[in-house]
Design an enzyme around this catalytic site. Structure first.
Site, PDB file in Angstrom:
ATOM      1  N   SER A 102      20.001  21.950  21.930  1.00  0.00           N
ATOM      2  CA  SER A 102      20.405  21.196  23.063  1.00  0.00           C
ATOM      3  C   SER A 102      21.780  21.956  23.626  1.00  0.00           C
ATOM      4  CB  SER A 102      21.100  19.715  22.405  1.00  0.00           C
ATOM      5  OG  SER A 102      21.237  18.869  23.483  1.00  0.00           O
ATOM      6  N   ASP A 146      11.418  14.171  25.542  1.00  0.00           N
ATOM      7  CA  ASP A 146      12.959  14.116  25.731  1.00  0.00           C
ATOM      8  C   ASP A 146      13.593  13.620  26.925  1.00  0.00           C
ATOM      9  OD1 ASP A 146      15.499  14.966  25.517  1.00  0.00           O
ATOM     10  OD2 ASP A 146      14.997  17.081  24.739  1.00  0.00           O
ATOM     11  N   HIS A 148      14.385  14.197  21.449  1.00  0.00           N
ATOM     12  CA  HIS A 148      15.369  15.095  21.798  1.00  0.00           C
ATOM     13  C   HIS A 148      15.592  16.035  20.776  1.00  0.00           C
ATOM     14  CE1 HIS A 148      18.381  17.340  23.399  1.00  0.00           C
ATOM     15  NE2 HIS A 148      19.209  17.122  22.673  1.00  0.00           N
TER      16      HIS A 148
END
Length: 267
Positions: A107, A214, A244
């Site tokens: 991320s 996601d 995610h």
């Protein structure tokens, strides 16, 4: 789970807490880079798999995150975060001279890892980007349109199809559950632009893993960012139905099998 130990060091903006999952005779060193609002302690399962695969694993809580000092989730310049991660790499190399280094970022950590590879990629053996904030992250311009960003909490259900992941996230006192801070959003925007202009990764073996479902860091935004920096050796794995946090997904063992197989090829 693999045993771990913590230490602190003075980073660019204060005292950082780092964690190590040791291995006496590692085949490689894995630098784990966590995402926005979370902390390296959420990567126990990943670290355990990597240790069993032959790695000594290192990671830090970024400034303003987890057990590290600083205003919560305040990052004014991600170049400082990259520098802090490099300090951890230097310690890892001192502990294990001559052992190859693999960087794994998730991320926001994927964004940091991409920038890290642009700055320090000549010394790396491989790079793994998981659901990376790279290219176009639509939440940044949307929130910067407000003088004071509104509180838009993450829906824990968007993290994984394993809803216990979201439950644990929501109850974790080391996770930030408040709003974005404007300087951090501005730093995101600056870093995304810097990465886009920072050149390709050349011959650095790179693995990109992403959940097809996601909603937090949508695939459509990350793809142009990956395309802009990819070098000659990019492996892509998109997981249908995954959300995610692919390292915490219902198919996390498949994902980590892909990661360890990729590392084997790269080494």
């Amino acid at each position: 789970m693999a045993e771990s130990r913590e230490h602190t060091f003075t980073g660019t903006k204060g005292l950082n807490t780092a964690r190590e999952w040791p291995n006496d005779r590692p085949r490689y060193l894995a630098l784990l880079i966590h995402g926005y609002g979370e902390h390296i302690g959420r990567y126990e399962y990943v670290a355990d798999r990597l240790v069993r695969h032959g790695a000594a694993v290192y990671g830090i809580d970024h400034m303003g995150h987890g057990k590290s000092t600083g205003d919560r989730v305040l990052v004014e310049n991600f170049e400082d975060v990259v520098t802090d991660v490099h300090t951890v790499e230097e310690r890892a190399r001192a502990d294990h001279p001559g052992v190859p280094v693999v960087v794994i970022g998730h991320s926001m950590g994927g964004m940091i890892a991409a920038r890290y590879a642009q700055r320090y990629g000549d010394g790396l053996a491989a790079l793994v980007l998981s659901g990376p904030v790279i290219g176009e992250w639509e939440i940044v311009p949307a929130l910067l349109a407000y003088e004071e960003p509104p509180d838009t909490p993450i829906d824990p259900a968007t993290l994984s199809r394993d809803l216990s992941v979201g439950t644990a996230y929501a109850a974790d006192p080391l996770v930030w559950h408040g709003p974005f801070k404007r300087p951090t959003l501005e730093a995101f925007a600056t870093t995304l632009e810097t990465i886009a202009k920072g050149g390709t990764l050349g011959s650095l073996p790179t693995l990109w893993v992403h959940g097809a479902d996601d909603e937090l860091v949508p695939l459509r935004g990350s793809r142009p960012g990956v395309e802009a920096i990819k070098g000659t050796y990019l492996t892509e794995r998109i997981y249908e139905g995954a959300r995610h946090e692919v390292f915490n997904e219902t198919n996390k063992d498949e994902v980590l099998d892909d990661v360890t197989s990729f590392v084997d090829r790269a080494l």
